[in-house]
Design a protein around this motif. Structure first.
Motif, short mmCIF file in Angstrom:
data_model
loop_
_atom_site.label_atom_id
_atom_site.label_comp_id
_atom_site.label_asym_id
_atom_site.label_seq_id
_atom_site.Cartn_x
_atom_site.Cartn_y
_atom_site.Cartn_z
N ILE A 198 0.85 -1.19 0.00
CA ILE A 198 0.00 0.00 0.00
C ILE A 198 0.89 1.24 0.00
CG2 ILE A 198 -1.96 1.13 1.18
CD1 ILE A 198 -2.48 -1.85 0.82
N THR A 199 0.54 2.20 -0.83
CA THR A 199 1.23 3.50 -0.77
C THR A 199 0.19 4.57 -0.49
OG1 THR A 199 2.79 2.73 -2.44
CG2 THR A 199 2.81 5.08 -1.95
N THR A 200 0.47 5.37 0.53
CA THR A 200 -0.41 6.50 0.83
C THR A 200 0.36 7.78 0.50
OG1 THR A 200 0.39 6.84 3.09
CG2 THR A 200 -1.33 5.19 2.80
N ILE A 201 -0.30 8.90 0.64
CA ILE A 201 0.37 10.18 0.33
C ILE A 201 1.63 10.36 1.18
CG2 ILE A 201 -1.05 11.52 1.98
CD1 ILE A 201 -0.02 12.78 -1.50
N GLU A 202 1.63 9.77 2.38
CA GLU A 202 2.81 9.90 3.25
C GLU A 202 4.02 9.18 2.67
OE1 GLU A 202 -0.20 9.03 4.38
OE2 GLU A 202 -0.69 10.10 6.23
N GLY A 203 3.77 8.21 1.77
CA GLY A 203 4.87 7.41 1.25
C GLY A 203 5.28 7.81 -0.16
N LEU A 204 4.72 8.92 -0.66
CA LEU A 204 4.98 9.28 -2.06
C LEU A 204 6.32 10.00 -2.23
CD1 LEU A 204 3.22 8.71 -4.50
CD2 LEU A 204 2.44 11.08 -4.42
N ALA A 205 6.64 10.84 -1.27
CA ALA A 205 7.91 11.59 -1.36
C ALA A 205 9.07 10.62 -1.15
CB ALA A 205 7.94 12.68 -0.30
N ASN A 206 10.23 11.03 -1.66
CA ASN A 206 11.43 10.24 -1.46
C ASN A 206 12.26 10.94 -0.39
OD1 ASN A 206 13.65 8.66 -1.67
ND2 ASN A 206 14.23 9.27 -3.76
N GLY A 207 12.05 10.53 0.85
CA GLY A 207 12.71 11.23 1.96
C GLY A 207 12.22 12.68 1.99
N ASP A 208 13.19 13.60 1.92
CA ASP A 208 12.82 15.03 1.96
C ASP A 208 12.46 15.57 0.59
OD1 ASP A 208 13.11 15.17 4.65
OD2 ASP A 208 15.18 15.94 4.61
N ASN A 209 12.66 14.75 -0.46
CA ASN A 209 12.37 15.22 -1.82
C ASN A 209 10.92 14.91 -2.18
OD1 ASN A 209 15.04 16.00 -2.18
ND2 ASN A 209 15.61 13.91 -2.78
N LEU A 210 10.17 15.94 -2.46
CA LEU A 210 8.77 15.75 -2.83
C LEU A 210 8.67 15.00 -4.16
CD1 LEU A 210 7.11 19.21 -2.04
CD2 LEU A 210 7.02 17.08 -0.71
N HIS A 211 7.59 14.26 -4.32
CA HIS A 211 7.30 13.63 -5.61
C HIS A 211 7.02 14.76 -6.62
CE1 HIS A 211 4.90 11.50 -8.63
NE2 HIS A 211 5.45 10.38 -8.18
N PRO A 212 7.38 14.55 -7.90
CA PRO A 212 7.13 15.60 -8.90
C PRO A 212 5.67 16.08 -8.91
CG PRO A 212 8.42 13.83 -9.86
CD PRO A 212 8.10 13.40 -8.46
N ILE A 218 -1.05 18.17 -13.60
CA ILE A 218 -0.95 16.80 -14.16
C ILE A 218 -0.35 16.86 -15.56
CG2 ILE A 218 -2.26 14.77 -14.87
CD1 ILE A 218 -4.28 15.48 -12.65
N LYS A 219 -0.80 17.84 -16.34
CA LYS A 219 -0.31 17.96 -17.72
C LYS A 219 1.21 18.22 -17.72
CE LYS A 219 -1.79 20.45 -21.74
NZ LYS A 219 -2.61 21.54 -22.21
N ASP A 220 1.64 19.06 -16.82
CA ASP A 220 3.07 19.38 -16.73
C ASP A 220 3.87 18.11 -16.39
OD1 ASP A 220 5.61 20.19 -16.10
OD2 ASP A 220 5.02 21.83 -14.80
N VAL A 221 3.44 17.39 -15.34
CA VAL A 221 4.19 16.19 -14.92
C VAL A 221 4.15 15.13 -16.02
CG1 VAL A 221 4.43 14.40 -13.17
CG2 VAL A 221 3.70 16.69 -12.50
N ALA A 222 2.99 14.97 -16.64
CA ALA A 222 2.86 13.97 -17.73
C ALA A 222 3.79 14.33 -18.88
CB ALA A 222 1.42 13.90 -18.21
N GLY A 223 3.88 15.63 -19.18
CA GLY A 223 4.72 16.11 -20.29
C GLY A 223 6.20 15.85 -20.02
N ARG A 224 6.54 15.77 -18.74
CA ARG A 224 7.95 15.51 -18.38
C ARG A 224 8.19 14.03 -18.12
NH1 ARG A 224 9.04 17.93 -13.47
NH2 ARG A 224 6.97 18.78 -13.05
N GLY A 225 7.21 13.21 -18.50
CA GLY A 225 7.34 11.76 -18.32
C GLY A 225 7.26 11.35 -16.87
N GLY A 226 6.52 12.14 -16.06
CA GLY A 226 6.42 11.91 -14.61
C GLY A 226 5.68 10.64 -14.25
N GLY A 227 4.96 10.67 -13.14
CA GLY A 227 4.27 9.48 -12.64
C GLY A 227 5.15 8.72 -11.67
N GLN A 228 5.00 7.42 -11.65
CA GLN A 228 5.71 6.52 -10.72
C GLN A 228 5.43 6.88 -9.27
OE1 GLN A 228 6.94 3.73 -11.88
NE2 GLN A 228 6.44 4.49 -13.90
#
Ligand code: FES
Ligand code: FES
Length: 206
Positions: free
Chosen positions: A122-136, A196-206
């Protein structure tokens, strides 16, 4: 068709039977059970005996838990694991505020029983960032002002990440369609869409 006096007599017969049955039920209940019901002991006993073991991974951390079969994943996360980022909006599967990822797929945790997630990740919003680095996607929501009160934001972000991973963020119309299960009462939709459009355009997600 009954006439008026037959109708009255039939009604009073029905009332009499109802009263008699209710009285008989009360009289037949042993006092010890009545007392137990008064103190909600039956619920406490059920809680003790009806718990089942559950192993799952939440935000990369393994958990070994005991849960009642009726507990939803949302309540387990919020009340037992104290991960309160996933929000309870409607509790009916209609607002998307409780969206989490189960094995990478977006799921409404208010509609999912915790016991059905045995062995899952399970991943919740608390687990999305990578340490101190926010998810894109978290960064993009800040950049594009994708939230106002912020109540829907965790669910919006979890859905947005999944939306890109599903390949459903190729146009404004598609983003609107595949994000339509996430309701924002503040109406931040244009900014959410832009993020969402910005992140998708940069190949974001994951
Ligand atoms: S709280 Fe789950 S969809 Fe609204
Ligand atoms: S930002 Fe307030 S509900 Fe969406």
């Amino acid at each position: 068709m009954l006439n008026e006096s037959e109708e009255k007599s039939s009604h009073s017969r029905r009332s009499f039977l109802k009263r008699t049955t209710a009285t008989a039920a009360i009289l037949a209940t042993p006092p010890v059970l009545v007392k137990a019901a008064d103190k909600k002991l039956d619920e406490k006993v059920a809680q003790r005996f009806e718990q089942v073991p559950l192993q799952l991974e939440v935000n990369g951390k393994p958990y070994s838990l005991q849960v009642e079969p009726r507990v939803t994943l949302l309540d387990l996360l919020r009340e037992q694991l104290h991960l309160t980022g996933s929000k309870k909006g409607c509790d009916l599967g209609q607002c998307g505020a409780c969206t989490v990822h189960i094995d990478g797929k977006r799921v409404l945790s208010c509609l999912s029983l915790a016991v059905m997630q045995s062995g899952k990740k399970i991943t919740t919003i608390e687990g999305l960032a990578n340490g101190d680095n926010l998810h894109p996607m978290q960064e993009a929501f800040i950049k594009y002002d994708g939230f106002q009160c912020g109540y829907c934001t965790p669910g919006q972000i979890m859905s947005a990440v999944a939306c890109i991973n599903e390949g459903h963020a190729t146009s404004d119309a598609e983003i609107r369609e595949y994000m339509s299960g996430n309701i924002c009462r503040c109406g931040a939709y244009p900014n959410i869409g832009a993020a969402i459009k910005d992140v998708a355009g940069r190949g974001g997600g994951q």
